[in-house]
Design an enzyme around this catalytic site. Structure first.
Site, short mmCIF file in Angstrom:
data_model
loop_
_atom_site.label_atom_id
_atom_site.label_comp_id
_atom_site.label_asym_id
_atom_site.label_seq_id
_atom_site.Cartn_x
_atom_site.Cartn_y
_atom_site.Cartn_z
N ASP A 180 1.00 -1.21 -0.02
CA ASP A 180 0.02 0.05 0.05
C ASP A 180 0.94 1.16 0.11
O ASP A 180 2.10 1.03 -0.18
CB ASP A 180 -0.87 -0.12 1.34
CG ASP A 180 -0.27 -0.11 2.42
OD1 ASP A 180 0.91 0.13 2.84
OD2 ASP A 180 -0.76 -1.34 3.33
N LYS A 206 -4.83 3.08 -1.76
CA LYS A 206 -4.06 4.19 -1.30
C LYS A 206 -4.23 4.60 0.12
O LYS A 206 -5.39 4.65 0.38
CB LYS A 206 -4.75 5.32 -2.16
CG LYS A 206 -4.18 5.27 -3.77
CD LYS A 206 -4.51 6.77 -4.15
CE LYS A 206 -3.89 6.84 -5.71
NZ LYS A 206 -3.17 5.80 -6.13
N MET A 234 -2.08 7.09 14.38
CA MET A 234 -3.39 7.29 13.68
C MET A 234 -4.33 8.09 14.70
O MET A 234 -5.57 7.74 14.76
CB MET A 234 -4.08 5.97 13.57
CG MET A 234 -3.51 4.88 12.37
SD MET A 234 -4.16 3.42 12.29
CE MET A 234 -3.52 2.56 13.80
#
Ligand code: SAH
Length: 251
Positions: A35, A57, A172
């Site tokens: 990725d 993506k 994240m």
């Protein structure tokens, strides 16, 4: 005639932090699933010969589902291929490598894990922030900020995190940063605790934003912080100085 799957951590971006073993297995691969997180330099350095499968993506909705990725790995390995599953950082640090390992083993497929340099450690290092330091922190907690702390049934114990004295590293965490900061503050974390947000660490457009915990949510909004970013909370952030060099070479 089963092949083999290599769960490869590509490091935090840039070919300089790809391990020697990672380079070897990539160059010998017949199939590469990747990725975008490993970054352009690494993706451009992939050999031409192997079948290359783009699993999505980074940050977009156009991705292969995890079970589809696993099914492709299993099928190619069962066809006798050497398969590389390439991940940013380390596959076993928020990279779903653990799930992939379980699935591969359940299918009786030989696996090699190639650990990578995780962004959780390397990105703070690049800006001169060690996660531990005899003076400032003797423990580190690495967590995902993907979960909304306000949601019931969160897997994270914010009370415990607020009480902890070591360094907190959040991956994240950009979207939920305001609620994360709020959860730590309402659970008693010192509002003066310094926080650093490092966006696009080790890339040319790396940016660092520092503020005390009480202000970090609004400051992040003000400067328009976007993922990918690493958030470091704790006294080790005091070691960051704006005017210093970047400490990690990346090519
Ligand atoms: N397995 C990876 C982490 C995957 S989760 C690793 O070990 O590094 C994706 C998160 O990693 C991003 O949301 C961000 O928090 C972090 N990340 C990865 N590369 C980064 C980089 N170059 N700069 C800042 N954050 C990064």
């Amino acid at each position: 005639m089963t092949g083999k799957v290599y769960l490869v951590g590509a490091g935090p971006g840039g070919t300089g932090l790809l391990t020697v073993r990672a380079r070897e297995v990539i160059d010998a691969a017949e199939v590469i699933l990747y990725d975008q997180l490993p970054g352009e330099e690494i993706l451009e350095s992939l050999p031409a010969a192997p079948e290359k499968i783009d699993c999505g993506k980074y940050g977009s909705d156009h991705t292969l589902e995890q079970d589809e990725i696993e099914a492709v790995m299993v099928a190619r390995a069962q066809a006798g291929k050497r398969v590389v599953r390439l991940k940013g950082g380390d596959s076993f640090v928020f990279g779903r490598g653990g799930e992939e390992l379980e699935v591969l083993l359940a299918h009786g497929i030989p696996v090699e894990v190639v650990p990578g340099v995780t962004s959780a450690v390397a990105v703070p290092a690049a800006v001169g922030i060690p996660l531990t330091h005899r003076k400032y922190a003797s423990q580190v907690t690495i967590l995902t900020g993907h979960e909304d702390p306000k949601k019931t049934g969160t897997a994270l114990d914010w009370e415990l995190l607020a009480k902890g004295r070591g360094t907190i590293v959040i991956l994240m965490g950009v979207k939920n940063l305001p609620t994360i900061a709020e959860s730590l503050l309402t659970n008693g974390k010192n509002p003066d605790t310094p926080v650093a947000i490092i966006e696009r660490g080790l890339r040319k457009d790396q940016r660092v934003t520092v503020a005390p915990l009480r202000d970090i949510g609004s400051r992040a909004k003000e400067v328009g912080v976007t993922p990918p970013a690493i958030i470091v909370i704790g006294d080790v952030v005091r070691l960051f100085h704006e005017d210093r060099q970047s400490f990690v070479a990346n090519d």
